[in-house]
Enzyme design. Structure first.
Site, PDB file in Angstrom:
ATOM      1  N   ALA A 143       0.825  -1.205   0.000  1.00 27.92           N
ATOM      2  CA  ALA A 143       0.000   0.000   0.000  1.00 27.92           C
ATOM      3  C   ALA A 143       0.861   1.258   0.000  1.00 27.92           C
ATOM      4  O   ALA A 143       0.580   2.221  -0.723  1.00 27.92           O
ATOM      5  CB  ALA A 143      -0.941  -0.007   1.201  1.00 27.92           C
ATOM      6  N   TYR A 144       1.920   1.257   0.792  1.00 30.05           N
ATOM      7  CA  TYR A 144       2.824   2.404   0.830  1.00 30.05           C
ATOM      8  C   TYR A 144       3.487   2.619  -0.527  1.00 30.05           C
ATOM      9  O   TYR A 144       3.530   3.736  -1.050  1.00 30.05           O
ATOM     10  CB  TYR A 144       3.870   2.196   1.918  1.00 30.05           C
ATOM     11  CG  TYR A 144       4.939   3.267   1.964  1.00 30.05           C
ATOM     12  CD1 TYR A 144       4.622   4.561   2.383  1.00 30.05           C
ATOM     13  CD2 TYR A 144       6.255   2.985   1.611  1.00 30.05           C
ATOM     14  CE1 TYR A 144       5.593   5.545   2.435  1.00 30.05           C
ATOM     15  CE2 TYR A 144       7.232   3.961   1.666  1.00 30.05           C
ATOM     16  CZ  TYR A 144       6.899   5.245   2.074  1.00 30.05           C
ATOM     17  OH  TYR A 144       7.870   6.209   2.118  1.00 30.05           O
ATOM     18  N   ALA A 145       3.990   1.535  -1.112  1.00 29.98           N
ATOM     19  CA  ALA A 145       4.633   1.641  -2.419  1.00 29.98           C
ATOM     20  C   ALA A 145       3.644   2.118  -3.481  1.00 29.98           C
ATOM     21  O   ALA A 145       4.017   2.863  -4.398  1.00 29.98           O
ATOM     22  CB  ALA A 145       5.238   0.297  -2.822  1.00 29.98           C
ATOM     23  N   THR A 147       1.199   4.234  -3.063  1.00 33.74           N
ATOM     24  CA  THR A 147       1.063   5.690  -2.961  1.00 33.74           C
ATOM     25  C   THR A 147       2.274   6.386  -3.569  1.00 33.74           C
ATOM     26  O   THR A 147       2.145   7.442  -4.209  1.00 33.74           O
ATOM     27  CB  THR A 147       0.889   6.154  -1.507  1.00 33.74           C
ATOM     28  OG1 THR A 147       2.077   5.929  -0.742  1.00 33.74           O
ATOM     29  CG2 THR A 147      -0.299   5.457  -0.846  1.00 33.74           C
TER      30      THR A 147
END
Length: 235
Positions: A143-145, A147
């Protein structure tokens, strides 16, 4: 600059101030840390002021940009380090956490980039922040990647949309960097493994990242529309 009170953000603020830039240290939550950084910069002969606000709210950030223009006569460099990272396997991640990251990392970058595109003077530079995990693809970072993949896309496209303005737009993508937040909760063994991964066999430091930002903000005028991976060769 946004996120100026964080580990990497504060290093960037110190470096740009040392280069002679007047710095607006934006903070989202830690007014005290921002005030301490401003005091540190000014004690060394630099020029700095702190300003708070929600990076994803256009009104808040317009006020920060307005302060910079009022105090210093215009905008030449915008560095957008603000962001959050919440980790879990994709199958387990709470969608509320995904939405929080999307708001800060994607909407926040969009808001700041839009204001920068409207207000940066000729010869200016916008530096956004991505991450090397978009290449490394470690578990729990999906999820972080995602964004940060969005950050890279809007950064590269905006560079092309600003044709004729003499404004550069780039993204810096750090690898594992020894900030207090990164080090917290990791064992000595985990840190040793992470440090051994790059060919240079050490963790990055906030000053390593600040060095690259200073180049893109200053002499690196022929670097435009790029994602610069600053990770010692780890990916």
């Amino acid at each position: 600059m946004t996120g100026g009170s964080g580990g990497i953000g504060s290093a960037v603020a110190r470096r740009l101030a040392a280069e002679g830039a007047a710095v607006v240290v934006h903070y989202g939550g830690s007014a005290e840390r921002a005030a301490e950084l401003v005091e540190e910069i000014t004690a060394k002969g630099g020029v700095a002021v702190a300003a708070g606000g929600d990076v994803a709210e256009e009104g808040d950030m317009a006020a920060v940009f307005g302060l910079a223009e009022e105090r210093f006569g215009g905008l030449d460099v915008v560095v957008n380090t603000a962001g959050i990272m919440l980790l879990a396997p994709l199958v387990d991640l709470d969608l509320a956490d995904f939405d929080r990251m999307h708001r800060a990392n994607v909407r926040g970058t969009f808001v700041v980039s839009q204001l920068a595109a409207r207000r940066l003077r000729k010869g200016g530079a916008l530096v956004n922040f991505s991450t090397s995990v978009t290449r490394m693809a470690p578990p729990t970072y999906s999820a972080y990647a995602a964004t940060k993949g969005a950050v890279e896309a809007m950064t590269l496209i905006l560079a092309r949309e600003l044709r004729g303005r003499d404004v550069t737009v780039n993204a810096v993508a750090p690898g594992p960097t020894a900030t207090a937040l990164f080090l917290d909760g990791k064992t000595d063994q985990q840190l040793a493994q992470l440090a051994a991964a790059p060919p240079l066999e050490r963790l990055g430091t906030p000053d390593d990242i600040a060095e690259t930002v200073a180049y893109l903000a200053g002499p690196g005028r022929w670097v435009n529309g790029q994602v610069v991976y600053v990770n010692g060769g780890i990916a």
